[in-house]
Design a protein around this motif. Structure first.
Motif, short mmCIF file in Angstrom:
data_model
loop_
_atom_site.label_atom_id
_atom_site.label_comp_id
_atom_site.label_asym_id
_atom_site.label_seq_id
_atom_site.Cartn_x
_atom_site.Cartn_y
_atom_site.Cartn_z
N VAL A 206 25.62 -14.35 -27.69
CA VAL A 206 25.96 -14.92 -26.38
C VAL A 206 27.32 -15.61 -26.43
O VAL A 206 28.16 -15.42 -25.55
N GLU A 207 27.53 -16.43 -27.46
CA GLU A 207 28.78 -17.17 -27.61
C GLU A 207 29.28 -17.02 -29.04
O GLU A 207 28.58 -16.54 -29.92
N ARG A 209 30.06 -19.65 -30.91
CA ARG A 209 29.28 -20.66 -31.61
C ARG A 209 27.82 -20.56 -31.18
O ARG A 209 27.53 -20.12 -30.07
N VAL A 211 24.31 -21.24 -29.56
CA VAL A 211 23.95 -21.89 -28.30
C VAL A 211 22.52 -22.42 -28.43
O VAL A 211 21.61 -21.68 -28.81
N TYR A 217 22.19 -19.97 -18.82
CA TYR A 217 22.83 -18.69 -18.48
C TYR A 217 22.03 -17.90 -17.44
O TYR A 217 22.50 -16.86 -16.98
N ARG A 240 28.11 -10.19 -26.00
CA ARG A 240 29.19 -10.90 -25.30
C ARG A 240 30.15 -11.50 -26.31
O ARG A 240 31.33 -11.71 -26.03
N LYS A 241 29.63 -11.77 -27.49
CA LYS A 241 30.41 -12.42 -28.55
C LYS A 241 31.63 -11.58 -28.94
O LYS A 241 32.71 -12.12 -29.19
N LEU A 244 34.39 -12.09 -26.47
CA LEU A 244 34.96 -13.44 -26.59
C LEU A 244 35.82 -13.58 -27.83
O LEU A 244 36.87 -14.23 -27.80
N GLN A 248 39.62 -14.54 -27.93
CA GLN A 248 40.03 -15.73 -28.69
C GLN A 248 41.13 -15.39 -29.69
O GLN A 248 42.09 -16.15 -29.84
N LYS A 270 35.38 -28.47 -25.42
CA LYS A 270 34.31 -27.49 -25.63
C LYS A 270 33.01 -28.12 -26.05
O LYS A 270 31.93 -27.66 -25.68
#
Length: 633
Positions: A206-207, A209, A211, A217, A240-241, A244, A248, A270
């Motif tokens: 998802v991220e 880092r 979650v 969400y 999704r990571k 991202l 990044q 953040k």
């Protein structure tokens, strides 16, 4: 479906209809056109001119059997090819394109290139208002599912859409193209996302880092990437990571090119921890420590910033190898302590807000980044306050006086009692030495008793000032807590806030009386109170003791006398010290001496039978007194 025989009969009947007959009998209807929707349309082969004559009567019709057999064979062949094509489409779930030719109450009729039309259930193509999304003449993609008994083929619009979607997902997976979906629900290990089909988004994807709360969400649109799919099972896994991380890394490369110590950047908060905040500088996170957030005191970073806040920060330190960045926020403003001495001179009255209260005082914020301490001893002139919280609480606005400023240690000492009248300054005038006061015993200690003579003013009666006559070991032997007593002011020290009181001073000093009535050489009577190796302590009067040294405890013949506790003897005073309140006694030569009373009685003329007192008084010698004493005995 019409048979070949009925088709021939129909053709024959058609040839016999004359215009007049048609006019007489009404319009001619074609049974094929009026067939039910979905029924197979049989096109009757036109008879050749050689076999059928338009103007011939029933008896003149001549059929060519060979042509009829060929027509029938062609029809059967077309029917077989049509069924084979339909069977192939149904077996492979092929997507075919058709054209909408009619819309009924239950179906959307589609020409799919076969002898029979395709039927789409109407509920598959209606919108949220209940109206069909297709119109006559629209091209539409469908999948042939089965042949209906009443005629026609049942086709699926939804299945064709799924097939088309799977093709798009396979392409997106190969080309790593992002797709957009909406989070539907939370499941074990992750989220379910609608990307046209239900796909699984693992929690670790998802991220960047981890979650903790995935519920935030739910209902959110997300850009994701297809990383695994199984068309046969209908399984799709997305991430999704990956998207991202790519974004990044792209931002990080740009940030690293411009990042250096002293640079002022804009970032987004953040994450918050107890020790600081992590700020996204653009693909690279920096730590904003709590000590670098404010010149003042912060109990937690959330008191200054929140997650999602966009803030300006200054790069304090940058380790390019480890890619670690230390940030500062308070460094964007001047240090308020630099000119604190000028802005807060000693003795100035300032207003502030109480930040916190401790056992030893209260911290007061004078401005952002500047706070001072009001020590508990500087809150009130009274010594009776048990805790600072009895006077102030966090959030209170208070007036204070600057007592001291130390910019190096970032400390300011404040006072509150200085704004009140000091009751000790007028105490000497109000209670001069020797004055008698009255108060209540507030506290008893090993060394004395505290007596409150007015609110906030306590005086100490030392244990030595409780009695002239008793050897008091603890004040409780004489006083009780809460008792009302009178005392004499012995001394006042306003600078130390001390008031000395005495209780025994209300009575005459027995020592002063004794020294006024006796002098060295007098013979007195005393009672042995206690003994020691060096002598015996003798009570001469209530509260007055003398010491008979062991060397003086002998009789007229030099023999040692045993002085037992409780025994009474006559002693001669050999030493007197009013300053030290000490009396030295001796048994030696008491028989050769006369007491003052005896001397005075000897001097009286009436007792001696001498009429000339003045002459006898002037002629009396010490030898006469001794001889008189011996004769008395």
């Amino acid at each position: 479906m019409p048979t070949p025989e009925t088709a021939d009969t129909h053709a024959a009947e058609t040839t016999h209809h004359t215009p007049d007959a048609a006019a007489a009998n009404g319009p001619v209807t074609d049974p094929v056109v009026d067939a039910p929707v979905g029924a197979s349309h049989l096109v009757t082969p036109e008879p050749s001119v050689d076999s059928v004559s338009i103007n011939a009567g029933p008896d003149d019709v001549d059929y060519d059997a060979a042509d009829f057999a060929a027509a029938l064979e062609s029809f059967d062949r077309e029917q077989a090819e049509d069924k084979a094509a339909a069977a192939s489409a149904m077996e492979e779930d092929k997507v075919v394109t058709g054209t909408v030719i009619k819309i009924t109450d239950k179906y959307v009729v589609v020409d799919i290139g076969l002898k029979s039309e395709g039927l789409i259930p109407k509920e598959q193509v209606i919108d949220h208002t209940g109206e069909p999304k297709l119109a006559v003449g629209d091209a539409v993609e469908v999948v042939v599912e089965r042949e209906e008994h009443e005629g026609g083929y049942l086709v699926s619009y939804e299945k064709a859409q799924r097939h088309r979607l799977w093709d798009q997902l396979e392409k997106a997976a190969v080309e790593k193209t992002p797709v957009t979906g909406t989070v539907l629900s939370r499941v074990k290990g992750g989220l379910t996302v609608d990307i046209g089909v239900k796909a699984f988004l693992p929690g670790s994807q998802v991220e960047i880092r981890p979650v903790r709360n995935l519920d935030t969400y739910l209902g959110q649109p997300l850009d994701v990437r297809v990383i695994k799919l199984n068309k046969k099972r209908g399984n799709v896994v997305i991430s999704r990571k990956e998207i991202l991380e790519e974004e990044q890394n792209a931002r990080k490369s740009v940030t690293l090119e411009t990042l250096e110590e002293g640079t002022i950047l804009t970032g987004v908060v953040k994450n918050l921890t107890d020790y600081g905040a992590f700020v996204d500088l653009g693909g690279l996170d920096g730590l904003l420590h709590i000590t670098d957030m404010s010149w003042g005191r912060l109990t937690h970073p959330r008191d200054l910033v929140q997650v999602g806040d966009e803030i300006q920060v200054k790069v304090l330190k940058f380790d390019k190898d480890k890619q670690r960045v230390s940030l500062g926020f308070k460094q964007l403003t001047p240090d308020p302590w630099l000119d604190a001495i000028e802005r807060y001179p000693i003795g100035a009255q300032v207003k502030g807000r109480v930040l916190s209260v401790t056992d030893y005082g209260a911290f007061v914020e004078l401005e952002q980044g500047i706070e001072g301490l009001v020590h508990v001893s500087e809150m009130t002139w009274s010594k009776r306050m048990k805790h600072p919280s009895k006077m102030v609480k966090p959030g209170d606005e208070v007036d204070t006086i600057i007592l001291a400023v130390n910019p190096n240690d970032r400390r300011i000492s404040l006072g509150m009692k200085q704004l009140q009248d000091n009751p000790w300054e007028q105490l000497e005038n109000k209670y001069p030495t020797g004055a008698t006061v009255e108060g209540r015993v507030r506290n008893l200690t090993d060394f004395g008793a505290f007596i409150e003579i007015e609110d906030g003013i306590d005086g100490l009666v030392h244990v030595s000032n409780l009695s002239w006559t008793k050897r008091v070991k603890h004040p409780s032997e004489v006083l009780k807590k809460g008792e009302k007593v009178r005392a004499v002011v012995l001394g006042v020290e306003p600078e130390n806030r001390r008031l000395s009181l005495g209780v025994k001073q209300l009575e005459p000093d027995v020592w002063d009386t004794f020294f006024a009535q006796h002098r060295t050489g007098d013979v007195v009577k005393g009672k042995v109170l206690r003994t020691a190796q060096f002598g015996a302590f003798v009570e001469l009067a209530e509260g007055v003791e003398g010491l008979c040294h062991v060397s003086e405890a002998v009789d007229d013949h030099g023999k040692q006398v045993n002085l037992e506790v409780g025994s009474e003897h006559e002693f001669k005073i050999v030493k007197m010290s009013p300053e030290e309140k000490k009396v030295g006694l001796s048994l030696r030569g008491v028989g050769e001496e006369a007491s003052r009373e005896e001397v005075e009685s000897y001097k009286q003329p009436s007792e001696r039978g001498n009429t000339s007192s003045s002459n006898s008084s002037s002629s009396t010698t010490l030898g006469d007194l001794i001889n008189w004493k011996r004769s008395e005995r």
